[in-house]
Scaffold this motif. Structure first.
Motif, PDB file in Angstrom:
ATOM      1  N   GLY A  47      23.906  62.965  29.194  1.00 18.83           N
ATOM      2  CA  GLY A  47      24.725  64.101  28.807  1.00 18.83           C
ATOM      3  C   GLY A  47      24.479  65.287  29.715  1.00 18.83           C
ATOM      4  N   PRO A  48      25.202  66.380  29.490  1.00 19.06           N
ATOM      5  CA  PRO A  48      25.099  67.542  30.372  1.00 19.06           C
ATOM      6  C   PRO A  48      23.957  68.504  30.035  1.00 19.06           C
ATOM      7  CG  PRO A  48      26.827  67.897  28.768  1.00 19.06           C
ATOM      8  CD  PRO A  48      26.301  66.497  28.539  1.00 19.06           C
ATOM      9  N   GLU A  49      23.122  68.168  29.075  1.00 19.80           N
ATOM     10  CA  GLU A  49      22.070  69.085  28.656  1.00 19.80           C
ATOM     11  C   GLU A  49      21.022  69.279  29.745  1.00 19.80           C
ATOM     12  OE1 GLU A  49      21.309  64.950  27.473  1.00 19.80           O
ATOM     13  OE2 GLU A  49      22.890  66.314  26.869  1.00 19.80           O
ATOM     14  N   MET A  50      20.325  70.399  29.684  1.00 19.88           N
ATOM     15  CA  MET A  50      19.322  70.739  30.695  1.00 19.88           C
ATOM     16  C   MET A  50      18.075  69.853  30.606  1.00 19.88           C
ATOM     17  SD  MET A  50      20.306  73.124  32.738  1.00 19.88           S
ATOM     18  CE  MET A  50      18.747  73.615  33.445  1.00 19.88           C
ATOM     19  N   ASP A  51      17.726  69.439  29.396  1.00 24.21           N
ATOM     20  CA  ASP A  51      16.505  68.637  29.201  1.00 24.21           C
ATOM     21  C   ASP A  51      16.832  67.376  28.403  1.00 24.21           C
ATOM     22  OD1 ASP A  51      17.095  69.955  26.861  1.00 24.21           O
ATOM     23  OD2 ASP A  51      15.012  70.448  26.396  1.00 24.21           O
ATOM     24  N   PRO A  52      17.490  66.419  29.017  1.00 22.76           N
ATOM     25  CA  PRO A  52      17.937  65.235  28.287  1.00 22.76           C
ATOM     26  C   PRO A  52      16.800  64.375  27.750  1.00 22.76           C
ATOM     27  CG  PRO A  52      18.269  64.941  30.630  1.00 22.76           C
ATOM     28  CD  PRO A  52      17.831  66.364  30.422  1.00 22.76           C
ATOM     29  N   TRP A  53      15.596  64.569  28.239  1.00 23.85           N
ATOM     30  CA  TRP A  53      14.461  63.814  27.726  1.00 23.85           C
ATOM     31  C   TRP A  53      14.001  64.374  26.387  1.00 23.85           C
ATOM     32  CZ3 TRP A  53      14.963  66.061  32.438  1.00 23.85           C
ATOM     33  CH2 TRP A  53      14.435  67.333  32.579  1.00 23.85           C
ATOM     34  N   ASP A 103      16.451  66.666  24.336  1.00 24.73           N
ATOM     35  CA  ASP A 103      17.630  66.997  23.538  1.00 24.73           C
ATOM     36  C   ASP A 103      18.792  66.125  24.020  1.00 24.73           C
ATOM     37  OD1 ASP A 103      19.446  68.272  21.875  1.00 24.73           O
ATOM     38  OD2 ASP A 103      19.813  69.879  23.307  1.00 24.73           O
ATOM     39  N   ARG A 104      18.886  64.930  23.502  1.00 23.50           N
ATOM     40  CA  ARG A 104      19.883  63.980  23.986  1.00 23.50           C
ATOM     41  C   ARG A 104      21.227  64.192  23.300  1.00 23.50           C
ATOM     42  NH1 ARG A 104      17.681  58.595  25.884  1.00 23.50           N
ATOM     43  NH2 ARG A 104      19.430  57.773  24.712  1.00 23.50           N
ATOM     44  N   SER A 105      22.236  64.433  24.113  1.00 18.59           N
ATOM     45  CA  SER A 105      23.591  64.609  23.629  1.00 18.59           C
ATOM     46  C   SER A 105      24.312  63.267  23.666  1.00 18.59           C
ATOM     47  CB  SER A 105      24.322  65.610  24.533  1.00 18.59           C
ATOM     48  OG  SER A 105      25.697  65.599  24.262  1.00 18.59           O
ATOM     49  N   GLU A 106      25.267  63.100  22.817  1.00 21.08           N
ATOM     50  CA  GLU A 106      26.116  61.906  22.846  1.00 21.08           C
ATOM     51  C   GLU A 106      27.455  62.232  23.487  1.00 21.08           C
ATOM     52  OE1 GLU A 106      25.346  58.704  22.303  1.00 21.08           O
ATOM     53  OE2 GLU A 106      23.324  59.527  22.158  1.00 21.08           O
ATOM     54  N   ARG A 107      27.481  63.269  24.323  1.00 20.55           N
ATOM     55  CA  ARG A 107      28.694  63.684  25.024  1.00 20.55           C
ATOM     56  C   ARG A 107      28.463  63.608  26.525  1.00 20.55           C
ATOM     57  NH1 ARG A 107      31.047  69.005  22.010  1.00 20.55           N
ATOM     58  NH2 ARG A 107      31.623  67.956  20.086  1.00 20.55           N
ATOM     59  N   ALA A 108      29.082  62.623  27.175  1.00 22.79           N
ATOM     60  CA  ALA A 108      28.931  62.502  28.626  1.00 22.79           C
ATOM     61  C   ALA A 108      30.031  63.267  29.341  1.00 22.79           C
ATOM     62  CB  ALA A 108      28.950  61.044  29.044  1.00 22.79           C
ATOM     63  N   VAL A 109      31.273  62.941  29.027  1.00 21.67           N
ATOM     64  CA  VAL A 109      32.428  63.566  29.674  1.00 21.67           C
ATOM     65  C   VAL A 109      33.596  63.486  28.708  1.00 21.67           C
ATOM     66  CG1 VAL A 109      33.113  61.445  30.880  1.00 21.67           C
ATOM     67  CG2 VAL A 109      33.764  63.666  31.829  1.00 21.67           C
ATOM     68  N   TYR A 110      34.459  64.503  28.748  1.00 20.63           N
ATOM     69  CA  TYR A 110      35.566  64.577  27.798  1.00 20.63           C
ATOM     70  C   TYR A 110      36.764  63.766  28.280  1.00 20.63           C
ATOM     71  CZ  TYR A 110      38.605  66.491  24.226  1.00 20.63           C
ATOM     72  OH  TYR A 110      39.430  66.630  23.146  1.00 20.63           O
ATOM     73  N   ASP A 111      37.306  62.975  27.384  1.00 19.40           N
ATOM     74  CA  ASP A 111      38.509  62.182  27.649  1.00 19.40           C
ATOM     75  C   ASP A 111      39.704  62.955  27.096  1.00 19.40           C
ATOM     76  OD1 ASP A 111      40.621  60.398  27.658  1.00 19.40           O
ATOM     77  OD2 ASP A 111      39.554  58.808  26.603  1.00 19.40           O
ATOM     78  N   HIS A 112      40.459  63.589  27.978  1.00 20.66           N
ATOM     79  CA  HIS A 112      41.602  64.394  27.555  1.00 20.66           C
ATOM     80  C   HIS A 112      42.736  63.542  27.005  1.00 20.66           C
ATOM     81  CE1 HIS A 112      40.095  68.185  29.261  1.00 20.66           C
ATOM     82  NE2 HIS A 112      39.522  67.401  30.158  1.00 20.66           N
ATOM     83  N   VAL A 113      42.820  62.286  27.404  1.00 22.55           N
ATOM     84  CA  VAL A 113      43.881  61.396  26.925  1.00 22.55           C
ATOM     85  C   VAL A 113      43.687  61.077  25.450  1.00 22.55           C
ATOM     86  CG1 VAL A 113      44.912  59.101  27.177  1.00 22.55           C
ATOM     87  CG2 VAL A 113      44.283  60.408  29.214  1.00 22.55           C
TER      88      VAL A 113
END
Length: 184
Positions: free
Chosen positions: A98-104, A106-116
């Protein structure tokens, strides 16, 4: 992934074309470099959503490549390289974290947004975070075609980018402590 990895991926895609049509090498390289960087200009907005188009980007890529093949010029070929590299950047962000600063931590389940589909694509974490050792290794491997095909300043930029990538990978985990709270 690191911005340099995205740039090197774009350059690796256009390198065979530059080899076959050297008259377009500079346009291809400039387009790929700018396209590989462009999506990350959304760092000041909603990162990996505002300028990342992993699926809908193909709506620009297909006609841009078609026009470049039909009417090859520095402008059409350069724009096609830009479109392909920008799309590849957005699409490949899903294989990382994910886009977080410290993924080790604070793990996000958002990699990239699908606009479709109007939803976030989950991270695959094949590359755990930008600057991870596997990201640095991928950057080096992707830089090889560009160094072999492109001349002069382009090769120098690529080699400089490899150096920056390796240094960044060495200090990446410590960078979080250096980032001001308002940037997180």
């Amino acid at each position: 992934m690191m911005a340099t990895t995205h740039v090197f991926a774009g350059l690796a895609v256009v390198a065979p074309i530059a080899y076959a049509a050297p008259e377009f090498a500079i346009a291809l390289a400039v387009g790929a470099i700018l396209g590989g960087l462009a999506p990350d200009f959304d760092l000041v907005a909603v990162h990996r959503r505002t300028l990342h188009f992993p699926l809908s980007g193909l709506a620009v890529v297909v006609p841009a490549v078609g026009i470049a093949v039909s009417v090859p010029s520095s402008a059409t070929v350069g724009f096609a390289a830009f479109a392909v590299a920008a799309w590849l950047h957005a699409a490949s962000d899903a294989i990382g974290g994910g886009p977080e600063m410290d993924p080790w931590n604070d793990r996000s389940e958002r990699a990239v947004y699908d606009h479709v589909r109007g939803r976030w694509i989950r991270p695959r974490r094949w590359i755990r975070y930008d600057g991870a050792p596997e990201d640095a290794a991928l950057a080096v491997v992707l830089a090889i075609p560009a160094v072999l095909v492109f001349d002069d300043w382009i090769s120098a930029v690529v080699l400089g980018g490899v150096a920056v990538s390796l240094v960044y990978a060495l200090v990446r985990r410590e960078l979080v402590a250096w980032v001001p709270d308002w940037l997180e």
